[in-house]
Write a protein that holds these residues in place. Structure first.
Motif, short mmCIF file in Angstrom:
data_model
loop_
_atom_site.label_atom_id
_atom_site.label_comp_id
_atom_site.label_asym_id
_atom_site.label_seq_id
_atom_site.Cartn_x
_atom_site.Cartn_y
_atom_site.Cartn_z
N ARG A 235 0.90 11.51 2.85
CA ARG A 235 0.78 12.25 4.42
C ARG A 235 0.73 13.59 3.94
O ARG A 235 2.32 14.17 4.13
N PHE B 232 -3.62 9.83 2.56
CA PHE B 232 -4.77 8.93 1.49
C PHE B 232 -3.57 7.26 1.77
O PHE B 232 -1.93 7.10 1.39
N LYS B 233 -4.48 6.18 1.20
CA LYS B 233 -4.09 4.91 1.09
C LYS B 233 -4.31 4.97 -0.58
O LYS B 233 -5.34 5.10 -0.46
N ARG C 149 -14.06 4.81 13.79
CA ARG C 149 -12.57 4.88 14.12
C ARG C 149 -12.86 4.88 16.01
O ARG C 149 -12.71 4.14 16.71
N ASP D 27 -13.11 6.55 3.57
CA ASP D 27 -12.65 5.49 3.89
C ASP D 27 -11.16 4.86 3.73
O ASP D 27 -9.94 4.77 5.13
N SER D 28 -10.84 5.43 3.15
CA SER D 28 -9.16 5.57 3.05
C SER D 28 -8.41 6.90 2.54
O SER D 28 -7.29 6.97 2.69
N CYS D 29 -9.59 7.78 2.44
CA CYS D 29 -8.44 8.92 2.84
C CYS D 29 -8.81 10.25 4.55
O CYS D 29 -10.03 9.27 5.01
N GLU E 165 0.73 -1.38 0.16
CA GLU E 165 -0.37 0.37 -0.31
C GLU E 165 0.50 1.62 0.25
O GLU E 165 1.98 1.28 0.58
N ALA F 157 -1.35 13.17 11.12
CA ALA F 157 -2.64 12.71 11.97
C ALA F 157 -1.82 10.82 12.17
O ALA F 157 -1.04 10.48 11.39
N GLY F 158 -3.16 10.09 12.68
CA GLY F 158 -3.23 9.22 12.73
C GLY F 158 -2.18 7.79 13.21
O GLY F 158 -1.25 8.49 13.89
N SER F 159 -2.18 6.69 12.86
CA SER F 159 0.09 6.52 12.99
C SER F 159 1.04 6.79 12.84
O SER F 159 1.72 6.74 13.51
N PHE F 160 0.70 7.72 12.64
CA PHE F 160 2.04 8.64 11.63
C PHE F 160 2.45 9.46 13.61
O PHE F 160 3.06 9.72 14.00
P1 TMP Z 1 -3.12 5.61 9.12
O1 TMP Z 1 -2.57 6.95 10.24
O2 TMP Z 1 -3.45 5.00 10.20
O3 TMP Z 1 -1.56 4.63 8.94
O4 TMP Z 1 -3.20 5.55 8.11
C1 TMP Z 1 -3.58 6.24 7.12
C2 TMP Z 1 -3.58 7.03 6.00
O5 TMP Z 1 -4.15 5.73 5.47
C3 TMP Z 1 -5.74 6.96 5.81
O6 TMP Z 1 -6.08 7.90 5.57
C4 TMP Z 1 -6.28 5.64 6.19
C5 TMP Z 1 -5.68 5.29 5.30
N1 TMP Z 1 -5.70 3.57 5.38
C6 TMP Z 1 -6.18 2.71 4.97
O7 TMP Z 1 -6.94 3.27 3.65
N2 TMP Z 1 -6.11 1.35 5.01
C7 TMP Z 1 -5.48 0.17 6.20
O8 TMP Z 1 -5.28 -0.27 6.10
C8 TMP Z 1 -4.46 1.34 6.40
C9 TMP Z 1 -3.34 1.75 7.23
C10 TMP Z 1 -4.69 2.95 6.21
#
Ligand code: TMP
Length: 232
Positions: free
Chosen positions: A91, A173-174, A212, A193-195, A87, A95-98
């Motif tokens: 960024r 986004f992913k 979440r 879902d992915s942004c 994937e 945010a999030g995991s970062f």
């Molecule tokens: P994260 O901050 O959780 O790593 O996510 C970074 C971005 O990627 C966020 O917009 C959500 C997206 N993402 C997915 O769509 N699928 C995934 O499995 C993960 C880990 C993140």
């Protein structure tokens, strides 16, 4: 239809003609690698519509995607690509995991967009992976990695501009890419879902973080993103 693969938010079927798949967007939302799961009526249709708007926009800018046509509200016909098992995450803002990993407050604007990769593996919880590891594990070639990063950064610029017009800030986004006739093309979906998408004025979250983190009504936010995206 013959199921090729069922994921957390999509079902992939064999297409009627060679070289195609049919993808059905599901209404399920998952978080924490499936630890949290809930159905949201209409989510599949909203994500399919947002993805179509964006993929058509990318095609206009010369970025090939797997999208061929919409079959019905939740179903699309796509090119049958071989998904690269990595994937690509871009960024613009921490945010999030970062933020969690590096101890950076959410909302800190990064000086330039970062590119990161994670291994596509539910069993291993999609671990972060570096370019050297990707090459050593033969998940992608050096040329493919370069192409994916370049395309992802170009997509970032297009999407940032697009969402700015919709009064939304694109945080991160992913993306998923696939191999199709020796080319790297954009696959999967790009939806809330992915942004991460924040309202440009109020900072209100309009993406899956609502689910979440239990921040309110998910479908109200997703419908608002679709409404704004449709009116750009
Ligand atoms: P994260 O901050 O959780 O790593 O996510 C970074 C971005 O990627 C966020 O917009 C959500 C997206 N993402 C997915 O769509 N699928 C995934 O499995 C993960 C880990 C993140």
């Amino acid at each position: 239809m013959e199921v090729v693969y069922e994921g957390k938010s999509k079902i992939v079927y064999k297409g009627e003609t060679d070289g195609t798949f049919i993808i059905k967007y599901k209404d399920s939302a998952t978080a924490g690698n499936g630890a949290k799961k809930q159905e949201f009526a209409g989510k599949g249709a909203v994500n399919a519509k947002i993805t179509k708007i964006l993929f058509e926009l990318f095609e206009q800018s010369g970025i090939e995607t797997h999208y061929i046509k919409t079959i019905d509200e939740t179903t699309v016909l796509v090119k049958k690509a071989e998904i690269v098992q990595v994937e690509v995450i871009i960024r613009n803002i921490a945010a999030g995991s970062f933020s969690a990993r590096y101890g950076i407050p959410e909302g800190k604007i990064l000086p330039f967009p970062t590119v990161e990769h994670s291994l596509k593996s539910d069993a291993l919880n999609d671990p972060l992976i570096n370019e050297s590891h990707i090459l050593a594990l033969e998940l992608a070639s050096e040329k493919e990695l370069k192409e994916m990063s370049e395309k992802a950064l170009k997509i970032n610029e297009i999407m940032k501009d697009f969402y700015k017009k919709a009064n939304l800030t694109l945080v991160d986004f992913k993306l998923e890419f696939g191999r199709f006739e020796n080319r790297i093309i954009l696959c999967d979906e790009i939806s809330p879902d992915s942004c991460r998408l924040w309202d440009s004025k109020t900072g209100q979250k309009l993406d899956k973080d609502i689910f979440r983190r239990d921040l309110g009504d998910l479908m109200t936010a997703y419908n608002e993103v679709l409404r704004r995206a449709t009116n750009v």
